[in-house]
Enzyme design. Sequence first.
Site, PDB file in Angstrom:
ATOM      1  CE  LYS A   1     -17.102  -6.670   3.034  1.00 15.23           C
ATOM      2  NZ  LYS A   1     -16.518  -8.165   3.192  1.00 15.23           N
TER       3      LYS A   1
ATOM      4  CG  MET B   1      22.504  11.930   3.950  1.00 15.48           C
ATOM      5  SD  MET B   1      23.823  13.103   3.307  1.00 15.48           S
ATOM      6  CE  MET B   1      23.227  13.625   1.686  1.00 15.48           C
TER       7      MET B   1
ATOM      8  CD  GLU C   1      -1.641  -2.375   1.760  1.00 15.22           C
ATOM      9  OE1 GLU C   1      -0.399  -2.588   1.984  1.00 15.22           O
ATOM     10  OE2 GLU C   1      -2.548  -3.085   1.692  1.00 15.22           O
TER      11      GLU C   1
ATOM     12  CG  PHE D   1      -9.816 -10.047  10.707  1.00 13.64           C
ATOM     13  CD1 PHE D   1      -8.538 -10.502  11.176  1.00 13.64           C
ATOM     14  CD2 PHE D   1     -10.072  -9.940   9.363  1.00 13.64           C
ATOM     15  CE1 PHE D   1      -7.603 -10.776  10.387  1.00 13.64           C
ATOM     16  CE2 PHE D   1      -9.078 -10.361   8.589  1.00 13.64           C
ATOM     17  CZ  PHE D   1      -7.757 -10.767   9.099  1.00 13.64           C
ATOM     18  CD  GLN D   2      -7.474  -7.824   7.252  1.00 17.03           C
ATOM     19  OE1 GLN D   2      -8.288  -7.364   6.570  1.00 17.03           O
ATOM     20  NE2 GLN D   2      -6.201  -8.124   7.080  1.00 17.03           N
TER      21      GLN D   2
END
Lengths: 569, 172
Positions: A164, A470, A52, A114-115
């Site tokens: 959802k 760096m 993502e 969940f999630q």
Amino acid sequence: MAVQEKTGAEALVDIMIEEGVEYIFGLPGGSAIPLFDALVGRNIKLVLTRHEQGAVHMADGYARATGKTGVALVTSGPGATNTVTGLFTALMDSIPLVVVTGQMPAWTLGLDAFQEADVSGITYPCVKHSYLVKDVDDIPRIMREAFFLASSGRPGPVLIDMPKNVSGARISPKADTMQLPGYSVPKAAQDAEVARAATLLAAAKRPLLLVGHGAAISGAATEVRALAETLQAPVVNTLLGKGVLPETHELNLGMLGMHGTAYANKAIIDCDLIMSIGSRWDDRIVSKYDEFCVNAVKIHIDIDAAEINKVVKVDLGIVGDAKTVLRQLLPRLVKGDTADWVRQTKRWRRDFPLKFQKEGKLRAQQVIQELYRLTGGKAIVTTDVGQHQMWAAQFILSESGRDWISSGGAGTMGFGLPSAIGAQLGRPGETVVAIVGDGGFQMTLSELATLFNLKIPVKILVINNHYLGMVRQWQNLFYDNRYSGVDLEGNPDFVKLAGAYGIKGFRISRSADVRRVLKAALDHPGPALIDAEVEQHDNVFPMIPAGAAHKDMLLGPPRRVLEKPTGGT
Amino acid sequence: MPAEITGGNGAARHSISLYVANKPGVLIRIALVFSRRGYNIDSLVVSETEDPGFSRMNIVATGDRATLEQIIKQLNKLVDVIHARDYSYEDVIQKELALFKIDCAPERRAEALQVMEAFKAKTIDLSERTLAVEVTGSSEKLDALETMLRSFHIREMVRTGKVLMARGEAAT
């Protein structure tokens, strides 16, 4: 019998199409299935990424290259938390994004389903604005607002958290009129302010224009050029202001700041007036706030009122869109008598040029300079963050503000490859090169699969020094050469790695091969990766140690051990 | 009315009034602007307004004036904030309400009532050993009463936080 109304997800896609969205970058999950389902058969291309973060950076690169709003679509929980770095990157650099995150059904919010994550709560500090949609009928209005907020004023990422049950619900037709009473977009400046700016500019003997990303976003290239040429004022640009005035223009002294050109930084020290056009006086360019341009009159044009006097106190702050304000200002300007000043900057340019050692091992700077020559300054260049980014900023002279794509404010490693993919989709037919470090590249290299699937000819130039270069440079210069956590032992063979993804790989390890191999890679019709095995211990110069004054700029390796910098990284 | 000076480095107590959209998440967005700068909020009042679509917030916070100006600009930048303004340097109507529960044996009641009389405070509860006091007024007046009541031992104190309103025809 009425036709069954569309779902929230379908309404969302309808508005995206109306808003001109060509590509959605994303990765599905359970909570986002209705949203992905609504994309089937629609005139909008879904780019399935491998992570993502990559999706958001791709949307970001697309937005930077085109000026349009980038769109990402992910699922709830970890899908959403993986977008945080991308959101932060976009917020810091004022990039218009709409990021839609699927969410568990609304009745599970806060119940550790969940999630299920508090995505709004996690992302508040990383967005321009955000929505948690509770009612399907709000979707049209929220989508209109999201695209408007993302792209107007000072652009930024807008997040829409979509449970959802809401995306799957049937919508009843409802107006999509925006309701944003607390939001206004400044455009023009007040006449008195513009008149004052003109007076100050006319009085200046050594004026300097500081061009930042705001000027690029505003599309003020023509106005900046007219301003510089009318006033005969030299120009310095920030990392993200590169190319607004072409860096090949005789008045452009290039990038200023920590690793800017010596001549840009010398102009900062000696100017008697500095006018920022859409730059926010970042600490990378100002370094030491109380010693920055102390004797110069300071003017600041910015669309964001909160930037005026934020870190540098100015004599005149003008809130407005850069292009509009410059158009107001131009008719009032008189040609300045700056011939001596311009001559002085030219002497500095001659006496303190950017340089690098050409003997010994292959130098990153040579590879980057050769890439610039081969592409004739016409390529869109994206970068990661670190030494390669600074060398690219120094040796790639940008011709347009939308040809240079780099994570400035956030300094996000792993930005280069995904942003290049987004840029190439936004501008097919143009040459896109991601210049990345071996460290940053490994943070998002899973997007090689996305690149392969897309069959677009993005070129990846890995400046491979087997170090987090760096940080190694800082440890070398300021920490008594005590290396800690910088050796990238265990790097893969990047050419073989590219091959495993079906991408053509090239390697450069000798300076004699640079031109030939780069040319072959650029000529390759598909995506290609070039692994440039460069000198491991090279440092970026010039350098103003963080928090030091511009006069303390190092032009090359110091002869003594330096104090630890007082500024940030 | 000048801001109350509370520290040596120009830190002062500021009274900020915000008019905001009445939506979930507004409070946290506002709180984040303060917390990111490491600013403590001394008091915070959120209430309904004459329009159900909007809420009013009154925030008292301590800090130097330049930083507070920056914070106000950042608050105004929030999409859900209609306007935010620092009223510390203006003459506005300012009120706060406090409740105190003090130890008060019968032999000290007269003394307590005398103190309350001076502050126009009301007795709202009385027990054998305690007295509860309600007082309304400027925050400074409430501070002064608090000081006086300390000699009785304050068992509990609660304050609503300051609310303010512009005077006359001016809109807050």
